[in-house]
Design a protein around this motif. Sequence first.
Motif, PDB file in Angstrom:
ATOM      1  N   ARG A 171      -3.404  10.349  -1.761  1.00 51.80           N
ATOM      2  CA  ARG A 171      -3.604   9.371  -2.860  1.00 51.80           C
ATOM      3  C   ARG A 171      -3.283   8.085  -2.105  1.00 51.80           C
ATOM      4  O   ARG A 171      -2.075   7.726  -1.505  1.00 51.80           O
TER       5      ARG A 171
ATOM      6  N   ARG B 102       1.047   5.258   0.056  1.00 54.27           N
ATOM      7  CA  ARG B 102       0.102   6.430   0.320  1.00 54.27           C
ATOM      8  C   ARG B 102       1.044   7.684  -0.013  1.00 54.27           C
ATOM      9  O   ARG B 102       2.266   8.015   0.433  1.00 54.27           O
TER      10      ARG B 102
ATOM     11  N   GLU C  24       0.876  -1.146  -0.155  1.00 51.60           N
ATOM     12  CA  GLU C  24      -0.140  -0.071  -0.055  1.00 51.60           C
ATOM     13  C   GLU C  24       0.821   1.377  -0.051  1.00 51.60           C
ATOM     14  O   GLU C  24       1.675   1.233   0.818  1.00 51.60           O
TER      15      GLU C  24
ATOM     16  N   ALA D 187      -4.546  -0.392  -7.760  1.00 56.05           N
ATOM     17  CA  ALA D 187      -5.826  -0.221  -7.436  1.00 56.05           C
ATOM     18  C   ALA D 187      -6.037   1.170  -6.720  1.00 56.05           C
ATOM     19  O   ALA D 187      -5.198   1.395  -5.655  1.00 56.05           O
ATOM     20  N   ASP D 188      -6.872   2.181  -6.939  1.00 59.01           N
ATOM     21  CA  ASP D 188      -6.750   3.358  -6.227  1.00 59.01           C
ATOM     22  C   ASP D 188      -8.060   3.442  -5.167  1.00 59.01           C
ATOM     23  O   ASP D 188      -8.881   3.185  -5.596  1.00 59.01           O
ATOM     24  N   ASN D 189      -7.539   3.484  -4.006  1.00 63.14           N
ATOM     25  CA  ASN D 189      -8.555   3.574  -2.940  1.00 63.14           C
ATOM     26  C   ASN D 189      -8.621   4.860  -2.218  1.00 63.14           C
ATOM     27  O   ASN D 189      -8.834   5.014  -1.002  1.00 63.14           O
ATOM     28  N   SER D 190      -8.230   5.819  -3.024  1.00 59.24           N
ATOM     29  CA  SER D 190      -8.026   7.199  -2.498  1.00 59.24           C
ATOM     30  C   SER D 190      -9.675   7.709  -1.936  1.00 59.24           C
ATOM     31  O   SER D 190     -10.488   7.433  -2.810  1.00 59.24           O
TER      32      SER D 190
ATOM     33  N   VAL E  95      -2.740   3.927  -2.799  1.00 63.38           N
ATOM     34  CA  VAL E  95      -3.022   3.077  -4.015  1.00 63.38           C
ATOM     35  C   VAL E  95      -2.410   1.548  -3.638  1.00 63.38           C
ATOM     36  O   VAL E  95      -1.527   1.853  -2.953  1.00 63.38           O
ATOM     37  N   ILE E  96      -2.919   0.498  -4.332  1.00 61.76           N
ATOM     38  CA  ILE E  96      -2.516  -0.655  -3.681  1.00 61.76           C
ATOM     39  C   ILE E  96      -1.851  -1.297  -4.907  1.00 61.76           C
ATOM     40  O   ILE E  96      -2.143  -1.069  -6.059  1.00 61.76           O
TER      41      ILE E  96
END
Length: 138
Positions: free
Chosen positions: A70, A61, A59, A92-95, A72-73
């Motif tokens: 932001r 950040r 992960e 993969a954007d988890n923002s 992202v994984i």
Amino acid sequence: MASETSGGDATGTVRVDSWIWSVRLVKSRSMGAAACKGGHVRVNGERVKPSHGVKPGDEVRLRQAEGRERIVIVKRVIRKRVGAPVAVECYADNSPPPPPREAVAPAGIRDRGTGRPTKRDRREMERLRGVLGQPPTP
């Protein structure tokens, strides 16, 4: 071509500054290195140096301008900068969504050809913007 985008080394890791540049999270690799040195990049919750390696599943950040972060994984590690459609497939954007832009009318726009603002005009514009910390006078 697959060896160019997959990292190419046996360990499957790539430098974090190079990776965030490759997937277009920052504009240049030097900006990525500066973000790492400034403590704006975290991998799995830890501040990292630019040479820290990232691998699939990590992960990342990245704190960007205006306080936006932001998250992202890493799906795939790449070394070279690629086009935006390919870059999006590498993480993969988890923002959280960006905050909405405020629809505020710009204060202090003057008509073309009116010349420089006078001292009085400038003070009124500063009051409208709240620069001096004083509320606008009625």
